[in-house]
Design an enzyme around this catalytic site. Structure first.
Site, PDB file in Angstrom:
ATOM      1  N   ARG A   1      11.308   3.850   3.375  1.00 29.38           N
ATOM      2  CA  ARG A   1      10.957   2.910   4.448  1.00 29.38           C
ATOM      3  C   ARG A   1      12.212   2.135   4.780  1.00 29.38           C
ATOM      4  NH1 ARG A   1       5.853  -1.131   4.499  1.00 29.38           N
ATOM      5  NH2 ARG A   1       4.916   0.846   5.101  1.00 29.38           N
TER       6      ARG A   1
ATOM      7  N   LYS B   1      26.590  -3.808  -1.255  1.00 28.86           N
ATOM      8  CA  LYS B   1      28.061  -3.730  -1.331  1.00 28.86           C
ATOM      9  C   LYS B   1      28.641  -2.996  -0.127  1.00 28.86           C
ATOM     10  CE  LYS B   1      27.385  -2.909  -6.251  1.00 28.86           C
ATOM     11  NZ  LYS B   1      27.420  -1.805  -7.225  1.00 28.86           N
TER      12      LYS B   1
ATOM     13  N   ARG C   1       0.796  -1.229   0.000  1.00 30.84           N
ATOM     14  CA  ARG C   1       0.000   0.000   0.000  1.00 30.84           C
ATOM     15  C   ARG C   1       0.832   1.284   0.000  1.00 30.84           C
ATOM     16  NH1 ARG C   1      -2.696  -3.860   1.745  1.00 30.84           N
ATOM     17  NH2 ARG C   1      -0.718  -4.406   2.672  1.00 30.84           N
ATOM     18  N   THR C   2       1.789   1.355   0.891  1.00 36.51           N
ATOM     19  CA  THR C   2       2.485   2.629   1.076  1.00 36.51           C
ATOM     20  C   THR C   2       3.248   3.003  -0.190  1.00 36.51           C
ATOM     21  OG1 THR C   2       2.695   2.039   3.403  1.00 36.51           O
ATOM     22  CG2 THR C   2       3.998   3.908   2.640  1.00 36.51           C
TER      23      THR C   2
ATOM     24  N   HIS D   1       5.144   5.590  11.721  1.00 31.39           N
ATOM     25  CA  HIS D   1       4.620   5.467  10.357  1.00 31.39           C
ATOM     26  C   HIS D   1       3.695   6.678  10.157  1.00 31.39           C
ATOM     27  CE1 HIS D   1       3.428   3.903   6.609  1.00 31.39           C
ATOM     28  NE2 HIS D   1       3.056   2.674   6.938  1.00 31.39           N
TER      29      HIS D   1
HETATM   30  N1   CP Z   1      -0.099  -0.137   5.975  1.00 29.57           N
HETATM   31  C1   CP Z   1       1.077  -0.355   5.348  1.00 29.57           C
HETATM   32  O1   CP Z   1       2.105   0.241   5.651  1.00 29.57           O
HETATM   33  O2   CP Z   1       1.005  -1.292   4.346  1.00 29.57           O
HETATM   34  P1   CP Z   1       2.226  -1.757   3.460  1.00 29.57           P
HETATM   35  O3   CP Z   1       3.219  -2.425   4.369  1.00 29.57           O
HETATM   36  O4   CP Z   1       1.651  -2.704   2.439  1.00 29.57           O
HETATM   37  O5   CP Z   1       2.827  -0.544   2.829  1.00 29.57           O
END
Ligand code: CP
Length: 310
Positions: free
Chosen positions: A102, A81, A52-53, A130
């Protein structure tokens, strides 16, 4: 000099700023196709898996007319590396106008900010924060309840490793919530977040009970997945992974306004028989991620609500 905004944590954002970003998200729900980032380049650096993100950020960029570079698997990058996070960020900052990242290390986004020439947006750092998920969670709570004020919010499941609940409780702290933390002892809300609640006058209770009577008190039932990837001991994960499974019968006494949210992905914690309940809202919640991430990208790049409306 170009102004831009990093988004690494939800903690530093005032109530006014949260509400401003929510208004910007509302503009994008009205009309997501606005070519106001034409010519910009958005980098999405995902050192951890995501559906999703990453895809909602990339969709957000494309619907705004920007182009996207990046990776969804660090195995194809020079980090294999031995290149450091800092050097990777410096390099990508030479190419892109904003970096969405991320990472599995807590604090990675803050480290990136220290060396980046372009804005950093934290798309999740370990079990820490998050913030963009929180923005879409706030948007969804407002959309379903008509207010963010004075709500009973039940957080259920992995409150130890679940970064979405950590960000959410800090953001909701501006709106006089009452939290119920529902978790087994092994996955209880960490002390530092309970301390945060005490310091900021946020009411909460803790329980291991998850049944119809507990659910009956909730306006928002926020389910979470047990985060397998954060366990050092997989036997412990096996012991707790299915500790709470929400099924349709457990909703029999739920308030009419109650909505079930989940950052997704789900594993077993919400039975599929809940999906067509009027209380289920997790797929619409994920859709809101697009609108809020459009707002976050624009804000990161220094565009204002007036720019969006123009
Ligand atoms: N909610 C969320 O962060 O989903 P993903 O890990 O699929 O990005």
């Amino acid at each position: 000099m170009t102004t831009f905004n990093n988004l690494t944590t939800i903690k530093g954002l005032s109530r006014e700023r949260l509400e401003y970003l929510l208004r910007m998200g509302r503009e994008f729900e009205r009309q997501p196709n606005r070519k106001i980032l034409d010519g910009r380049i958005v980098a999405t650096l995902f050192f951890e898996p995501s559906t999703r993100t990453r895809l909602s950020f990339e969709t957000a960029a494309l619907r705004l007319g920007a182009r996207v570079i990046g990776f969804s698997d660090p195995a194809v990058t020079s980090s294999t590396k031995g290149e450091t996070l800092e050097d990777t960020i410096r390099m990508v900052g030479n190419y892109a106008d904003v970096i969405v990242m991320r990472h599995y290390i807590e604090g990675a986004a803050e480290r990136a900010v220290k060396v980046s020439p372009v804005p950093i947006v934290n798309a999740g750092d370990g079990a820490n924060q998050h913030p963009t998920q929180t923005m879409l969670d706030l948007y969804t709570i407002l959309q379903t309840q008509g207010t963010l004020e004075n709500l009973n919010i039940h957080l259920v499941g992995d409150l130890k490793y679940g970064r979405t609940v950590h960000s959410l409780l800090q953001a909701m702290g501006h709106f006089n919530p009452t939290f119920t933390f529902i978790a087994p002892r092994e996955l209880a809300m960490p002390e530092k977040y309970k301390e945060y609640c005490h310091e900021h006058g946020i009411r909460f209770t803790e329980t291991e009970r998850f049944d119809a009577a507990t659910i009956a008190e909730a306006d928002i039932l926020y389910m979470t997945r047990v985060q397998r990837e954060r366990f050092a001991d997989l036997d412990e994960y096996e012991r707790v992974k299915d500790v709470y499974i929400l099924n349709r019968d457990m909703l029999r006494d739920a308030r009419a306004n109650m909505r079930i949210l989940h950052p997704l992905p789900r594993v077993n914690e919400i039975s599929t028989d809940v999906d067509d309940s009027p209380h289920a809202y997790y797929f619409q919640q994920a859709k809101n991620g697009l609108f809020m991430r459009q707002a976050i990208l624009c804000d990161a790049l220094g565009l204002t609500l007036d720019d969006v409306r123009a």
